[in-house]
Enzyme design. Structure first.
Site, PDB file in Angstrom:
ATOM      1  N   TYR A 220       0.868  -1.151  -0.057  1.00 32.67           N
ATOM      2  CA  TYR A 220       0.056   0.034   0.087  1.00 32.67           C
ATOM      3  C   TYR A 220       0.983   1.117  -0.199  1.00 32.67           C
ATOM      4  O   TYR A 220       0.453   2.331  -0.694  1.00 32.67           O
ATOM      5  CB  TYR A 220      -0.922   0.011   1.455  1.00 32.67           C
ATOM      6  CG  TYR A 220      -2.338  -0.467   1.185  1.00 32.67           C
ATOM      7  CD1 TYR A 220      -2.563  -1.959   0.841  1.00 32.67           C
ATOM      8  CD2 TYR A 220      -3.379   0.195   1.373  1.00 32.67           C
ATOM      9  CE1 TYR A 220      -3.768  -2.584   0.808  1.00 32.67           C
ATOM     10  CE2 TYR A 220      -4.536  -0.460   1.320  1.00 32.67           C
ATOM     11  CZ  TYR A 220      -4.766  -1.985   0.793  1.00 32.67           C
ATOM     12  OH  TYR A 220      -5.677  -2.373   0.764  1.00 32.67           O
TER      13      TYR A 220
ATOM     14  N   LYS B 127       2.540 -15.123   2.871  1.00 31.56           N
ATOM     15  CA  LYS B 127       2.661 -15.654   1.561  1.00 31.56           C
ATOM     16  C   LYS B 127       4.167 -16.119   1.538  1.00 31.56           C
ATOM     17  O   LYS B 127       4.894 -15.791   0.702  1.00 31.56           O
ATOM     18  CB  LYS B 127       2.103 -14.855   0.419  1.00 31.56           C
ATOM     19  CG  LYS B 127       2.184 -15.583  -0.899  1.00 31.56           C
ATOM     20  CD  LYS B 127       1.227 -16.857  -1.051  1.00 31.56           C
ATOM     21  CE  LYS B 127       1.439 -17.600  -2.236  1.00 31.56           C
ATOM     22  NZ  LYS B 127       0.570 -18.730  -2.353  1.00 31.56           N
TER      23      LYS B 127
ATOM     24  N   ASP C 129      -3.746 -18.283   0.594  1.00 31.40           N
ATOM     25  CA  ASP C 129      -4.688 -18.776  -0.229  1.00 31.40           C
ATOM     26  C   ASP C 129      -5.300 -19.872   0.601  1.00 31.40           C
ATOM     27  O   ASP C 129      -6.436 -19.982   0.300  1.00 31.40           O
ATOM     28  CB  ASP C 129      -3.972 -19.328  -1.422  1.00 31.40           C
ATOM     29  CG  ASP C 129      -2.644 -20.025  -0.977  1.00 31.40           C
ATOM     30  OD1 ASP C 129      -2.284 -20.107  -0.100  1.00 31.40           O
ATOM     31  OD2 ASP C 129      -2.173 -20.836  -2.064  1.00 31.40           O
TER      32      ASP C 129
ATOM     33  N   ASP D  21      -7.046  -6.523   4.035  1.00 28.42           N
ATOM     34  CA  ASP D  21      -8.175  -5.831   3.401  1.00 28.42           C
ATOM     35  C   ASP D  21      -9.031  -6.741   2.678  1.00 28.42           C
ATOM     36  O   ASP D  21     -10.361  -6.985   2.924  1.00 28.42           O
ATOM     37  CB  ASP D  21      -7.570  -5.068   1.994  1.00 28.42           C
ATOM     38  CG  ASP D  21      -8.675  -4.298   1.493  1.00 28.42           C
ATOM     39  OD1 ASP D  21      -9.425  -3.849   2.064  1.00 28.42           O
ATOM     40  OD2 ASP D  21      -8.368  -4.061   0.329  1.00 28.42           O
TER      41      ASP D  21
ATOM     42  N   ASP E  61     -13.247  -8.333   4.079  1.00 30.95           N
ATOM     43  CA  ASP E  61     -14.490  -8.413   3.342  1.00 30.95           C
ATOM     44  C   ASP E  61     -14.998  -9.659   3.247  1.00 30.95           C
ATOM     45  O   ASP E  61     -16.232  -9.970   3.091  1.00 30.95           O
ATOM     46  CB  ASP E  61     -14.116  -7.713   1.719  1.00 30.95           C
ATOM     47  CG  ASP E  61     -14.251  -6.539   1.694  1.00 30.95           C
ATOM     48  OD1 ASP E  61     -14.183  -5.736   2.631  1.00 30.95           O
ATOM     49  OD2 ASP E  61     -14.785  -5.956   0.615  1.00 30.95           O
TER      50      ASP E  61
HETATM   51  C1  IPM Z   1     -10.725  -0.503   3.432  1.00 30.29           C
HETATM   52  C2  IPM Z   1     -10.602   0.013   2.000  1.00 30.29           C
HETATM   53  C3  IPM Z   1      -9.325   0.946   1.945  1.00 30.29           C
HETATM   54  C4  IPM Z   1      -7.953   0.041   2.116  1.00 30.29           C
HETATM   55  C5  IPM Z   1      -9.267   1.680   0.544  1.00 30.29           C
HETATM   56  C6  IPM Z   1     -10.498   2.448   0.421  1.00 30.29           C
HETATM   57  C7  IPM Z   1      -7.842   2.506   0.624  1.00 30.29           C
HETATM   58  O1  IPM Z   1     -10.899  -1.095   1.420  1.00 30.29           O
HETATM   59  O2  IPM Z   1     -10.674   0.418   4.367  1.00 30.29           O
HETATM   60  O3  IPM Z   1     -11.042  -1.742   3.621  1.00 30.29           O
HETATM   61  O4  IPM Z   1      -7.937  -0.679   1.084  1.00 30.29           O
HETATM   62  O5  IPM Z   1      -7.579  -0.212   3.098  1.00 30.29           O
HETATM   63 MN    MN Z   2     -11.353  -2.704   2.169  1.00 31.65          MN
END
Ligand code: IPM
Ligand code: MN
Ligand code: NAD
Length: 347
Positions: A136, A186, A218, A242, A246
């Site tokens: 990042y 990884k 993975d 990240d 999700d």
């Molecule tokens: C999160 C988001 C951010 C990240 C983006 C918007 C920069 O996806 O907070 O999970 O990748 O950290």
């Molecule tokens: Mn995110």
């Protein structure tokens, strides 16, 4: 108790409004809220996604409640002007390196998970995501190779001190929970991950009671849907964290439910839902504000030391869900304000 409220773009203002209503309903003595522009709206008003005034407000406050940033109109701006730079900039400028993303199935929501109910009901995990390093924040660019081809490149790295400080956060979190820590990397391919793994093993010596394991990312993605109940605390880098968080959200039911805390060495923290600005449903009053309301609870707990009030908010959200309150993301029909009302009634 000064709290900065940065609502941002898309559904950010809609979900933040409900979280603010919840905070205000608690009638906390001495609580003052300060608003600031971030993201696409800040770019449109001030020419920058993280204006100096906003950063100044952030620094003057004890904590930040953050909605979301991201605006399709801004996707072709130069990268440093894109809305996402607001959240990346705040994380970096304020040294918010430790991102806690808890995922737990609420009673009554087992059927909402993308997993079978008996698998989903086992989920009670905490993802500890490093937030100030990795690919990042490395150098990056787009260059033209001698033969004329365009090449995008991003530098991935972790220095040992960056790994060590997030390791300590994760081990301490594990000590306060089930004493199991799974480090996700990884290391079979990446040198960045080799250093990550070596440092995790070194730090483990300070925490003999915690059982440390390692998993390739993975496999971790697969195990998260096969048997998520095996995880207690998961520690991982910025990019993997990240993605896995999700994924974890759908295991518990919806991305509209997952809160997060981004912490520094001190008491300063930024609290936000893990989801984004959801341009597809923005402005329609359809977003589930629970993730943001739960982020406000984390704010009270971690930055203001108000555990009882944090637990009160969490109980109100749990009760609303147990009573069948569901946004569209959970297959229901309640809108943003109605969900906010339902939580407030139960508070
Ligand atoms: C999160 C988001 C951010 C990240 C983006 C918007 C920069 O996806 O907070 O999970 O990748 O950290
Ligand atoms: Mn995110
Ligand atoms: P997203 O999280 O915004 O949306 C993904 C999907 O989930 C969409 O279908 C959306 O409608 C749904 N969703 C998200 N939150 C919801 C909620 N509270 N209630 C109901 N449904 C919800 O991810 P995306 O579409 O990949 O990204 C949109 C924008 O948000 C992009 O610009 C991205 O960079 C940004 N983003 C910002 C943050 C942040 O501010 N921390 C986090 C993630 C993405």
């Amino acid at each position: 108790m000064k709290i900065a409220v940065f609502a941002g773009d898309g559904i950010g203002p809609e979900v933040t409004r409900e979280a603010v209503r919840v905070l205000e309903a608690l009638d906390l003595p001495g609580l003052v809220l300060f608003e600031g522009d971030v993201g696409g709206i800040a770019y449109k008003r001030h020419g920058h996604p993280l204006p100096a005034e906003t950063l100044q407000i952030a620094r003057a406050c004890d904590a930040i409640l953050f909605g979301a940033v991201g605006d399709p109109d801004c996707d072709n701006l130069e990268r440093h002007l894109r809305p996402e730079q607001a959240i990346l900039g705040l994380r970096k400028e304020l040294g918010l390196f430790a991102n806690l993303r808890p995922a737990k199935v609420f009673a009554g929501l087992e059927d909402a998970s993308a997993l079978r109910p008996e698998v989903a009901s086992q989920i009670d995990l905490l993802i500890v995501r490093e937030l100030n390093g990795d690919v990042y924040f490395g150098e990056k660019g787009i260059r033209t190779l001698p033969d004329g081809r365009r090449q995008g490149w991003d530098m991935m790295s972790y220095a040992e001190d960056e790994v060590r400080r997030i390791a300590h956060v994760a081990f301490r979190a594990a000590m306060g929970r089930g004493k199991k820590l799974c480090s996700v990397d990884k290391a079979n391919v990446l040198e960045t991950s080799q250093v990550w793994r070596d440092v995790m093993i070194e730090v483990a010596r300070d925490y003999p009671e915690v059982e440390l394991s390692h998993m390739y990312v993975d496999n971790a993605a697969m195990q998260l849907v096969r048997n998520p109940g095996q995880f207690d605390v998961v520690v991982t880098g910025n990019l993997f964290g990240d993605i896995l968080s999700d994924q974890a959200s759908m295991c518990v039911g919806s991305i509209g439910l997952l809160a997060s805390a981004s912490l520094s060495d001190g008491k300063m923290g930024l609290y936000e839902p893990i989801h984004g600005s959801a341009p597809d449903i923005a402005g329609k009053g359809l977003a589930n504000p629970m993730a943001t309301i739960l982020s406000a609870a984390m704010l009270l707990r971690h930055s203001l030391g108000l555990e009882a009030q944090a637990a009160q908010i969490e109980a109100a959200v749990a009760k609303a869900l147990a009573d069948g309150i569901r946004g569209g993301d959970l297959g229901g029909s309640q809108g943003t304000a109605a969900i906010g009302d339902a939580v407030l009634e139960r508070l």
